[in-house]
Design an enzyme around this catalytic site. Sequence first.
Site, PDB file in Angstrom:
ATOM      1  NE  ARG A  50     -32.885  -4.223  -2.099  1.00 46.54           N
ATOM      2  CZ  ARG A  50     -32.321  -5.385  -2.445  1.00 46.54           C
ATOM      3  NH1 ARG A  50     -32.593  -6.475  -1.749  1.00 46.54           N
ATOM      4  NH2 ARG A  50     -31.498  -5.458  -3.471  1.00 46.54           N
ATOM      5  CE1 TYR A 103     -50.796 -18.450   8.568  1.00 52.34           C
ATOM      6  CE2 TYR A 103     -48.849 -18.159   7.168  1.00 52.34           C
ATOM      7  CZ  TYR A 103     -49.906 -17.624   7.884  1.00 52.34           C
ATOM      8  OH  TYR A 103     -50.067 -16.251   7.923  1.00 52.34           O
ATOM      9  CE  LYS A 201     -49.227 -15.553  13.255  1.00 49.67           C
ATOM     10  NZ  LYS A 201     -48.665 -15.172  11.945  1.00 49.67           N
TER      11      LYS A 201
END
Length: 388
Positions: A50, A103, A201
């Site tokens: 991880r 946002y 994005k």
Amino acid sequence: MRPPTRLVHPPKPKGPGPQTVNPVIQKGSTVLLPDAAALYDDDAFVTYGRAGLGAHEALKVALCDLEQAASVELYPSGVAAIAGALLAVMQAGDELLMVDTAYKPTRRFCDRTLARFGVQTRYYDPTLPTEAIVGLMGPKTRALFMESPGSLSFEMQDVPALAAAARARGVLTLIDNTWGAGHLFKPLEHGVDVSLQSLTKYVGGHSDAFMGSAAARDPGVAARLQAGVVDLGWSVAAEDAYAMLRGLRTLDVRLRRHGESGLVVAEWLQAQDEVAAVLHPALPGAPGHELWKRDFSGACGLFALVLRPAPAEASAAFLDALKIFGLGFSWGGFESLAIDCDPQLKVRSLRREYGGGLVRLHIGLEDPADLIADLERALTAFRASAGS
């Protein structure tokens, strides 16, 4: 090397074995250590998958170079990066000054989650002078969160001035820098403590993977971000880390195309009778243009337009008539997108009238002439629905 070259040839982690152009994708949770002493030597060895393997480490190194950071942490989405960073630097009893144009998921996290843990969020108007924003800082203010340009309505903030003023008062600064993609704007070089991105994005660029990042220079801030990732169990898939690293290679050329096409479309929209205003900071004369020109090296393809006053049905007719533009909430991929912003504006603390329906556009990699033809068809539908 100049930034476009550095994106293609970022520093690479050193390791044994043959060196390929792209990193190895390692899939694994268990990491085998060389001896008993290494089992608990977290400083020298990765002891659990991880924490990140080959592709993860290569991406972190490349993002450090992009952001000019000392450390970068990865998160499974952009909103996870924002949540993880805020949880890492805030504690019960603190106050967060949050830009009102943030946002929407950022606002939701503040109002629903941070509030439960005793962190108060106060929203401020991004158009206030620096002195007025600094004047809002009180003894409990721990952090100032910026977003420039602002989501949906694209207000610019004087980031260097705000960062310097906050630092003088012992207030940490964070910024959502997804519009600048870490390439068009370098927040850490302007004094910001934490630069956040939705890598989903522009860095990913293909609308097929989720990820977020938090970059920092200060060792103390970096340590808190890293501890937050470990303690909260954030992790990202090796394939997604690889996809983001691949996207970085073409970030410069894609952003230039997005930006150039975006300005062509924005300038055309400015000349249309059905358009009351175009909100694009790279347009000369637009609000915040001088700040954009001073601090940014270019523009991306995201901006908004204000339709002239008309019934809501006319805005819907505009959107429904689009054939090339998809109707979708994300952006930064190769495709052009459009959304109606008005329903989202209702959650803001400081309501502003724009004079008509607000529509956000993302200009993708299509030919701008085809996008203009699509918008012309949509404006014809708007005009017919508005009864003029």
